[in-house]
Scaffold this active site. Structure first.
Site, PDB file in Angstrom:
ATOM      1  N   HIS A 167       4.063   7.151   3.698  1.00 37.18           N
ATOM      2  CA  HIS A 167       4.882   6.027   3.456  1.00 37.18           C
ATOM      3  C   HIS A 167       4.413   5.191   2.485  1.00 37.18           C
ATOM      4  CE1 HIS A 167       1.953   4.419   6.597  1.00 37.18           C
ATOM      5  NE2 HIS A 167       2.269   2.992   5.983  1.00 37.18           N
ATOM      6  N   HIS A 199       0.821  -1.223  -0.058  1.00 34.84           N
ATOM      7  CA  HIS A 199       0.050  -0.227  -0.197  1.00 34.84           C
ATOM      8  C   HIS A 199       0.757   1.240  -0.064  1.00 34.84           C
ATOM      9  CE1 HIS A 199       0.416  -0.703   4.291  1.00 34.84           C
ATOM     10  NE2 HIS A 199       0.622   0.678   4.333  1.00 34.84           N
ATOM     11  N   GLU A 243       7.650   1.171   4.778  1.00 30.56           N
ATOM     12  CA  GLU A 243       7.077  -0.006   5.832  1.00 30.56           C
ATOM     13  C   GLU A 243       7.551  -1.297   4.900  1.00 30.56           C
ATOM     14  OE1 GLU A 243       3.048   0.228   6.408  1.00 30.56           O
ATOM     15  OE2 GLU A 243       2.923  -0.980   7.852  1.00 30.56           O
TER      16      GLU A 243
HETATM   17 CO    CO Z   1       1.276   1.312   6.399  1.00 27.49          CO
END
Ligand code: CO
Length: 134
Positions: free
Chosen positions: A79, A7, A130
């Protein structure tokens, strides 16, 4: 080491407004808002064919996105999340190469119930990364 893009997260000052933009202006499928107090955010998932966008709104006193929203009051890309097969192997390889792992370096359970780690943006060209084990 890197798998799929899991994502892209966008921090927003007003989740209801941002959700309406994605749903009504962009015609995307959006989830209900989910409060995640242990992560200090409320999140809406925008479901795309090949990945997701997560809209994040600060929740509570010590939200990890509060500082970002102070610097970016209109919101912005916060992020990007890549999938890895084994987060401990990935963490050890990155640490050996000198990359900084945020926090205590131990994977935490993320918004999808899977182990995640965050990597220092200065080591990745200005982008908070991430990693999520899938
Ligand atoms: Co995230």
């Amino acid at each position: 080491m890197l798998g799929r893009l899991n994502h892209v997260a966008i921090a927003v000052p007003d989740l209801a407004v941002a959700t309406a933009t994605y749903r009504d202006v962009l015609g995307a499928r959006v989830s209900q808002a989910q409060a995640l107090p242990e992560h200090g955010v409320t999140v809406v998932f925008v479901e795309l064919g090949n990945t997701k966008v997560e809209l994040l709104e600060a929740l509570g006193e010590n939200s990890p996105i509060a500082g970002f929203l102070e610097k970016n009051p209109a919101g912005g890309m916060h992020h990007i999340c890549y999938e890895v097969e084994d987060i401990t192997v990935a963490r050890d390889r990155l640490a050996a190469s000198g990359a900084r792992i945020l926090g205590d370096g131990e994977p935490k359970i993320g918004a999808h119930g899977k182990p995640v780690l965050f990597l220092h943006p200065k080591d990745f060209h200005g982008t908070l990364v991430e990693l999520e084990q899938v």
